[in-house]
Design a protein around this motif. Structure first.
Motif, PDB file in Angstrom:
ATOM      1  N   GLY A 165      12.078   5.713   2.828  1.00 13.90           N
ATOM      2  CA  GLY A 165      10.812   6.569   3.017  1.00 13.90           C
ATOM      3  C   GLY A 165      10.286   7.295   1.899  1.00 13.90           C
ATOM      4  N   ARG A 203       1.162   5.540   5.159  1.00 16.16           N
ATOM      5  CA  ARG A 203       2.074   5.494   6.306  1.00 16.16           C
ATOM      6  C   ARG A 203       1.329   4.441   7.443  1.00 16.16           C
ATOM      7  N   SER A 223      12.279   0.049  11.078  1.00 13.82           N
ATOM      8  CA  SER A 223      11.529   1.426  11.191  1.00 13.82           C
ATOM      9  C   SER A 223      10.767   1.487  12.522  1.00 13.82           C
ATOM     10  N   TYR A 271       9.758   7.154  10.502  1.00 15.34           N
ATOM     11  CA  TYR A 271       9.421   7.236   9.146  1.00 15.34           C
ATOM     12  C   TYR A 271      10.498   7.631   8.113  1.00 15.34           C
TER      13      TYR A 271
END
Ligand code: SF4
Ligand code: SF4
Length: 88
Positions: A22, A28, A50, A62
């Motif tokens: 992460g 993102r 994920s 995340y």
């Protein structure tokens, strides 16, 4: 020894440690639930698992998402976009 994730690798004399993927992220993925048809293709392709199904809906988590964008590429409904991580 207890690990938070199954993403661990052997590293010679240092033994085994957890890869905090992460922290690699500069962008993102964000899912637009108005476009999503809950097909699960993004979850199938995510290399670090994920994207999970919760209460019959797919969501992005995340902790280990490394921002690779594969989910964006594979979504048939263009329901995922990448946005910059704050501070990067
Ligand atoms: S691939 Fe796209 S449409 Fe399918 S579950 Fe993922 S975000 Fe939703
Ligand atoms: S950006 Fe990559 S790691 Fe993150 S959810 Fe999408 S496919 Fe998985």
């Amino acid at each position: 020894m207890k690990f938070k994730s199954k993403y661990i690798v052997p590293v010679g004399a240092d033994g085994i440690y957890e890869i905090d993927t992460g922290k690699w992220r500069t962008e993102r993925p964000v899912m637009d639930k108005d476009k999503c048809i809950e097909c699960g293709i993004c979850a199938m392709y995510c290399p670090v698992f994920s994207i999970i199904k919760e209460d019959e809906k797919y969501i992005i988590t995340y902790d280990y998402c490394k921002g690779c964008g594969i989910c964006v590429h594979e979504c048939p409904k263009d329901a995922i976009d990448m946005i910059p991580e704050e501070g990067k």
